[in-house]
Each structure stands twice: as structure tokens, then as C-alpha cells.
Scaffold this motif. Structure first.
Motif, short mmCIF file in Angstrom:
data_model
loop_
_atom_site.label_atom_id
_atom_site.label_comp_id
_atom_site.label_asym_id
_atom_site.label_seq_id
_atom_site.Cartn_x
_atom_site.Cartn_y
_atom_site.Cartn_z
N GLN A 65 0.84 -1.18 0.00
CA GLN A 65 0.00 0.00 0.00
C GLN A 65 0.88 1.25 0.00
O GLN A 65 2.08 1.18 0.27
N GLY A 66 0.28 2.38 -0.30
CA GLY A 66 1.04 3.63 -0.23
C GLY A 66 2.11 3.76 -1.29
O GLY A 66 3.14 4.40 -1.08
N HIS A 67 1.89 3.12 -2.46
CA HIS A 67 2.81 3.24 -3.60
C HIS A 67 4.19 2.65 -3.31
O HIS A 67 5.20 3.12 -3.83
N ARG A 111 9.69 3.24 -4.13
CA ARG A 111 8.61 4.18 -3.81
C ARG A 111 8.24 4.92 -5.09
O ARG A 111 9.10 5.54 -5.74
N GLU A 114 2.42 9.28 -6.39
CA GLU A 114 1.00 9.07 -6.63
C GLU A 114 0.64 9.32 -8.08
O GLU A 114 -0.26 8.70 -8.63
N SER A 115 1.36 10.22 -8.73
CA SER A 115 1.10 10.53 -10.13
C SER A 115 1.70 9.50 -11.08
O SER A 115 1.45 9.55 -12.29
N ASP A 116 2.52 8.59 -10.54
CA ASP A 116 3.25 7.60 -11.34
C ASP A 116 4.27 8.24 -12.28
O ASP A 116 4.77 7.58 -13.20
N SER A 119 9.81 7.47 -9.69
CA SER A 119 10.01 6.43 -8.69
C SER A 119 11.46 6.42 -8.27
O SER A 119 12.35 6.86 -9.01
#
Length: 380
Positions: A65-67, A111, A114-116, A119
Motif C-alpha cells: 500500500q502507499g505506492h 517508492r 502518486e502521479s506515477d 520512482s
């Protein structure tokens, strides 16, 4: 360490990583893949003979969860040496040819924004899983179609020895992707190649950096990259040390025929070029490429057939150091993967190597091969 112990450790690494994603249940995918190559040097090279080599991959991919996500990967190699003992080539006939041992190859956390759009990945990382990836070339056994020998000869964080590193990935535009990585300058522990955890941080190791830009378009992509080491390296002419252990590469992939965008069927081709510093490395320049037809027979979309070529040119300083007028080494490969069912395939393979290791006194080698791959997958 036994195979059972290695798999348990792979599972444990993924399970521990799930703590970074919060208390919600994480999804873990387990994979086990056994690859076996039966190779025979039919003629030429150093000597005629056969060898069986096997490689067992045990991996656990965790999606939290949480990317957050993570990956753990254990390699079990039964031993290699085919090119060294039989065909005598420098580029290596089989991409599973490796020293015997059970090793933790990868163990990292990632990590994602949220926008992808970006990373960050950190831990034990297979550099070639992110940089200089050749998608169409993945069909072939020859090692140069996985990562160019101009780069692999320097000993970066690739199969079968990984290094600690951190990688950033940024989707700059809808079609442009930028990557950058910083790794320990020495992958694995050269003095203990069979160690399960091969991490040795030495004061003189320095760092290894790599950057890459990937431009995608409707039928393929173009990639350009550069790499270098901060530590001093010995010059081949014996004149001292140099900090210019650097190089660059470029590759392109193009889909000539793709009847269905949702299917893997079609005909794809790729071309790759790379260059290293000839004053430090044996291979000066490399050029290779090929064509792959996936799903050549109606109703058999997982089958693939391909023809590839890999040419490595040796630098003048290296040839002078050996006292031999070296010629370029060129490897031709014809391969067909026959998918028996999901996770099970056999792959007849033929390779012809001109001027193995560039030595004009070594006859061209003809290598006949058969690859068997068995894979299992499970979810939790």
C-alpha cells in the motif's frame, strides 16, 4: 545453503518489506524458473565437447500500500564455463553461463509517486533490469543480446553479481523517460564468488553511475545511455592509471508488423551500438541486432523465431598487449522457442562464431544448443 532455505529467505525478504506499506494486506507473487542449456561445440573453437548448464531463479515480488513495492531474487547456478572451455569466444554463448553458487541477486524497495511520474528504487539491484534493456533480444541465448559486451565487460551490477545502488526514474513527458543510477563500483565480492550475500564495500571501489533516456513512439523506442566509474583503472598499455573508464550506448527497437496491439504476435527488430574506452577495456566497440517473429504459426502465439548478430571489435591497445593482430568476433544465432504450455518451453538454437576472441589462429566455432525452461508462479 539448500534450495528450500534459499526460497524461504526470498519469501522472508518480501514479507519483511510489506511493513513499509502499512497494515493493509500486501500482494506477493512468487516465481520459480529453471533454465537448462545443453550446448555442444560441434567444431572449431578451442575444442569439441558438450556441457549442461542450469540456472534456478527464485523470486518474490511484493505490491504493498502507499505506492510501495519490493522484490527479492535468489539465483542458484550449477556452474558455467562453456565459452571458456569449448567455443573460446569473448562475448559468451549462453546468458546463464556463471560460476557455481547460490546467491542473493536482488533485494530492493521502490517508492512510486502518486502521479506515477517518478520512482526511486534502492537496495541490491540488477542494473540490466532497468538500463540497456533489449526487449526483442530477450529471445536469444547469446549474452550480448541481453546487455552489450562493451558495457558488461566492465563488471557492472548485472547477472550473476549485483551491487548496492539507488535508481531514479522520471516520466518527463508522455513519451520521454529519463533514468539515472548510482551503484557501488564493484559488484559482488570478487574474492568470494560463491557467497550467498556478495557485498563488499571497499575504500577503493569508487562508484558506478549510469544515465539513460528513452523516447517511445507508436511502433518502438530509441534509447541512449552513458556510464562511468569514479575509481582509477589500469591502462592496457601499462602506462599507469586512468579515471576515464567510461562509455556510451544507443539502441532502437521497431515493430515491423503488429496485427493486434493487445497481442505479442508480430515481427520486431532491434539494433544496438556501444563503445568503451579502448585504453582500459578489451572491447572497443560493439554493434548487434536482429529480427524476431513472435507467433509465426497460427494458434501458437507464444512461439518465437529469430535471427541475430553480435559483433565485437577489440581495441588496438588490447591487441598490442597480447601481441596478436586481433580480428572482430562476430556471432550469428538462429533460435526457435516452442511453447509446450504456459511456463514450459523448449528452444533449439544454433550459433556460429567467427574469430572467437578475435584470435586469427582459432577456427570459427559452430555451437548447437537446446534450452529447456520450466516456470511456476503463485500468488498470496
Amino acid at each position: 545453503m539448500s534450495m528450500v532455505s534459499a526460497f524461504r529467505l526470498t519469501w522472508l525478504l518480501a514479507a519483511l518489506a510489506s511493513g513499509a506499506g502499512g497494515t493493509a494486506r500486501a500482494e506477493i507473487e512468487y516465481d520459480a524458473v529453471l533454465t537448462t542449456d545443453l550446448l555442444r561445440n560441434h567444431s572449431g573453437g578451442l575444442r569439441e565437447g558438450s556441457r549442461v548448464m542450469s540456472n534456478l531463479d527464485l523470486s518474490a515480488a511484493w505490491q504493498g500500500q502507499g505506492h510501495w513495492d519490493g522484490f527479492a531474487y535468489v539465483l542458484a547456478d550449477a556452474g558455467g564455463g562453456f565459452s571458456e572451455r569449448y567455443s573460446g569466444d569473448a562475448q559468451v554463448i549462453s546468458n546463464i553461463d556463471a560460476p557455481k553458487g547460490v546467491r542473493l541477486f536482488e533485494a530492493w524497495l521502490r517508492r512510486t509517486a502518486e502521479s506515477d511520474r517518478w520512482s526511486v528504487t534502492g537496495g541490491l539491484i540488477n542494473l540490466n533490469g532497468i538500463f540497456d534493456v533489449q526487449e526483442a533480444g530477450a529471445l536469444f541465448l547469446h549474452a550480448s543480446h541481453g546487455i552489450g559486451p562493451d558495457y558488461s565487460q566492465t563488471g557492472p551490477s548485472i547477472f550473476p553479481f549485483a551491487a548496492l545502488g539507488v535508481v531514479g526514474d522520471w516520466q518527463a513527458t508522455d513519451s520521454l523517460r529519463l533514468r539515472g543510477g548510482l551503484f557501488d563500483g564493484v559488484a559482488g565480492d570478487p574474492a568470494h564468488q560463491s557467497s550467498f550475500v556478495g557485498i563488499r564495500l571497499g575504500d577503493e571501489d569508487g562508484a558506478h553511475w549510469v544515465v539513460e533516456a528513452e523516447q517511445n513512439f507508436s511502433r518502438g523506442y530509441v534509447k541512449v545511455g552513458a556510464w562511468g566509474y569514479t575509481a582509477e583503472a589500469e591502462r592496457l598499455d601499462g602506462s599507469g592509471l586512468s579515471r576515464a573508464n567510461r562509455g556510451q550506448y544507443a539502441q532502437a527497437k521497431y515493430d515491423f508488423y503488429r496485427p493486434d496491439p493487445e497481442s505479442d504476435r508480430g515481427i520486431s527488430g532491434w539494433l544496438r551500438w556501444g563503445q568503451a574506452n579502448k585504453d582500459i577495456q578489451a572491447i572497443d566497440t560493439y554493434i548487434g541486432g536482429g529480427v524476431v517473429w513472435t507467433g509465426p504459426v497460427a494458434g501458437r502465439e507464444s512461439d518465437a523465431v529469430g535471427l541475430a548478430i553480435a559483433r565485437a571489435d577489440f581495441g588496438t591497445p588490447y591487441a598490442t598487449a597480447l601481441g596478436v593482430a586481433l580480428k572482430p568476433e562476430t556471432a550469428w544465432e538462429l533460435s526457435y522457442r516452442y511453447a509446450i504450455r504456459d511456463g514450459l518451453s523448449v528452444q533449439p538454437d544454433i550459433q556460429y562464431i567467427q574469430n572467437p576472441s578475435g584470435d586469427p589462429d582459432t577456427e570459427d566455432a559452430l555451437v548447437l544448443g537446446l534450452r529447456l525452461r520450466v516456470g511456476l508462479q503463485a500468488f498470496e
